[in-house]
Design a protein around this motif. Structure first.
Motif, PDB file in Angstrom:
ATOM      1  N   ALA A 187       0.936  -1.265   0.025  1.00 16.61           N
ATOM      2  CA  ALA A 187       0.145   0.028   0.029  1.00 16.61           C
ATOM      3  C   ALA A 187       0.944   1.115   0.137  1.00 16.61           C
ATOM      4  O   ALA A 187       0.216   2.496   0.176  1.00 16.61           O
ATOM      5  N   GLU A 188       2.033   0.930   0.027  1.00 19.70           N
ATOM      6  CA  GLU A 188       3.023   2.276   0.093  1.00 19.70           C
ATOM      7  C   GLU A 188       3.108   2.838  -1.266  1.00 19.70           C
ATOM      8  O   GLU A 188       3.150   2.224  -2.382  1.00 19.70           O
ATOM      9  N   VAL A 189       3.067   4.314  -1.383  1.00 15.29           N
ATOM     10  CA  VAL A 189       2.911   4.980  -2.518  1.00 15.29           C
ATOM     11  C   VAL A 189       4.456   5.566  -2.625  1.00 15.29           C
ATOM     12  O   VAL A 189       5.129   6.264  -1.780  1.00 15.29           O
ATOM     13  N   TYR A 190       4.898   5.513  -3.962  1.00 14.57           N
ATOM     14  CA  TYR A 190       6.240   5.913  -4.496  1.00 14.57           C
ATOM     15  C   TYR A 190       5.986   6.941  -5.459  1.00 14.57           C
ATOM     16  O   TYR A 190       4.955   6.692  -6.244  1.00 14.57           O
ATOM     17  N   ARG A 191       6.870   7.752  -5.713  1.00 13.42           N
ATOM     18  CA  ARG A 191       6.858   8.769  -6.797  1.00 13.42           C
ATOM     19  C   ARG A 191       7.366   8.141  -7.880  1.00 13.42           C
ATOM     20  O   ARG A 191       6.860   8.432  -9.140  1.00 13.42           O
ATOM     21  N   HIS A 192       8.331   7.324  -8.135  1.00 17.03           N
ATOM     22  CA  HIS A 192       8.919   6.722  -9.204  1.00 17.03           C
ATOM     23  C   HIS A 192       9.120   5.435  -8.996  1.00 17.03           C
ATOM     24  O   HIS A 192       9.307   4.825  -7.900  1.00 17.03           O
ATOM     25  N   ARG A 193       9.195   4.582  -9.948  1.00 16.38           N
ATOM     26  CA  ARG A 193       9.438   3.106  -9.945  1.00 16.38           C
ATOM     27  C   ARG A 193      10.899   2.882  -9.356  1.00 16.38           C
ATOM     28  O   ARG A 193      11.113   1.944  -8.826  1.00 16.38           O
ATOM     29  N   ILE A 194      11.727   3.846  -9.842  1.00 18.09           N
ATOM     30  CA  ILE A 194      13.341   3.675  -9.258  1.00 18.09           C
ATOM     31  C   ILE A 194      13.244   3.698  -7.577  1.00 18.09           C
ATOM     32  O   ILE A 194      14.083   2.814  -7.312  1.00 18.09           O
ATOM     33  N   GLU A 195      12.620   4.730  -7.054  1.00 14.08           N
ATOM     34  CA  GLU A 195      12.399   4.625  -5.610  1.00 14.08           C
ATOM     35  C   GLU A 195      11.847   3.610  -4.981  1.00 14.08           C
ATOM     36  O   GLU A 195      12.458   2.675  -4.081  1.00 14.08           O
ATOM     37  N   ALA A 196      10.963   2.640  -5.783  1.00 16.81           N
ATOM     38  CA  ALA A 196      10.335   1.332  -5.212  1.00 16.81           C
ATOM     39  C   ALA A 196      11.487   0.447  -5.400  1.00 16.81           C
ATOM     40  O   ALA A 196      11.726  -0.350  -4.374  1.00 16.81           O
ATOM     41  N   VAL A 197      12.063   0.218  -6.342  1.00 12.23           N
ATOM     42  CA  VAL A 197      13.237  -0.916  -6.347  1.00 12.23           C
ATOM     43  C   VAL A 197      14.323  -0.446  -5.654  1.00 12.23           C
ATOM     44  O   VAL A 197      14.720  -1.384  -5.123  1.00 12.23           O
ATOM     45  N   ARG A 198      14.665   0.723  -5.362  1.00  6.57           N
ATOM     46  CA  ARG A 198      15.882   1.103  -4.687  1.00  6.57           C
ATOM     47  C   ARG A 198      15.304   0.641  -3.160  1.00  6.57           C
ATOM     48  O   ARG A 198      16.129   0.247  -2.402  1.00  6.57           O
ATOM     49  N   SER A 199      14.202   0.841  -2.681  1.00 10.10           N
ATOM     50  CA  SER A 199      13.728   0.560  -1.426  1.00 10.10           C
ATOM     51  C   SER A 199      13.843  -0.873  -1.283  1.00 10.10           C
ATOM     52  O   SER A 199      14.123  -1.312  -0.054  1.00 10.10           O
ATOM     53  N   ALA A 200      13.430  -1.668  -2.198  1.00 10.18           N
ATOM     54  CA  ALA A 200      13.271  -3.131  -2.127  1.00 10.18           C
ATOM     55  C   ALA A 200      14.959  -3.695  -2.121  1.00 10.18           C
ATOM     56  O   ALA A 200      15.308  -4.446  -1.317  1.00 10.18           O
ATOM     57  N   HIS A 201      15.756  -3.148  -2.740  1.00  8.99           N
ATOM     58  CA  HIS A 201      17.054  -3.335  -2.981  1.00  8.99           C
ATOM     59  C   HIS A 201      17.736  -3.017  -1.498  1.00  8.99           C
ATOM     60  O   HIS A 201      18.736  -3.874  -0.992  1.00  8.99           O
ATOM     61  N   ASN A 202      17.363  -1.987  -0.931  1.00  4.80           N
ATOM     62  CA  ASN A 202      17.911  -1.625   0.361  1.00  4.80           C
ATOM     63  C   ASN A 202      17.770  -2.600   1.496  1.00  4.80           C
ATOM     64  O   ASN A 202      18.392  -2.878   2.289  1.00  4.80           O
TER      65      ASN A 202
END
Length: 160
Positions: free
Chosen positions: A76-91
């Motif tokens: 349910a978390e909202v990200y501004r860009h797809r890159i931000e979502a991928v970066r959070s998963a990678h972190n």
């Protein structure tokens, strides 16, 4: 460039100076050149390799699990860009890799180091024991040979 002397060997290769006295044992050389013995070097190499293997063994599955769990929990978390979502998963995956990789790494390295050093001590004890037996056996066999030679000479004198 190589320079050598008669009583002592001084070798200069690529700006590295190695000093070796002709009458020194290998242990003396290790002390003179400020290097570690081969056994210690091998134990350190084994510990580092075990730490790397432990890091991979514990870290890779943990990273997969942490990434999967993060994706499941952040639907349910909202990200501004797809890159931000991928970066959070990678972190999240990197945190899992480091956390569990470290746990496995130091434990495996400690186990290998203890095993290797105890095996080294046992091996040194066995080698020392074998050397002592060989020295005792050679001394006994030498005494037997001397006694045999002396008895032959004594027998020859009695025959004459």
């Amino acid at each position: 460039m190589t320079v050598s002397g008669d009583a002592q060997n001084i070798v200069v290769n690529d700006n590295a100076l190695v000093y070796q006295a002709a009458s020194c044992s290998s242990k003396d050389l290790l002390v003179e050149t400020n290097a570690f013995s081969e056994e210690i070097t091998n134990t350190i190499k084994s510990a580092l390799m075990a730490a790397a293997v432990g890091m991979m063994y514990g870290g890779i599955p943990a990273a997969r699990h942490a990434r999967k769990r993060y994706i499941e929990q952040s639907n349910a978390e909202v990200y501004r860009h797809r890159i931000e979502a991928v970066r959070s998963a990678h972190n999240a995956a990197i945190r899992g890799f480091l956390r569990y990789g470290w746990r496995w790494s130091w434990r495996v390295a400690a186990f290998v180091t203890v095993f290797k050093s105890s095996r080294l001590n046992v091996t040194e004890d066995i080698i020392t024991e074998i050397d002592n037996k060989l020295q005792n056996d050679s001394a006994k066999s030498d005494m037997e040979k001397i006694e045999d030679i002396l008895s032959r000479k004594h027998d020859e004198h009695q025959i004459k």
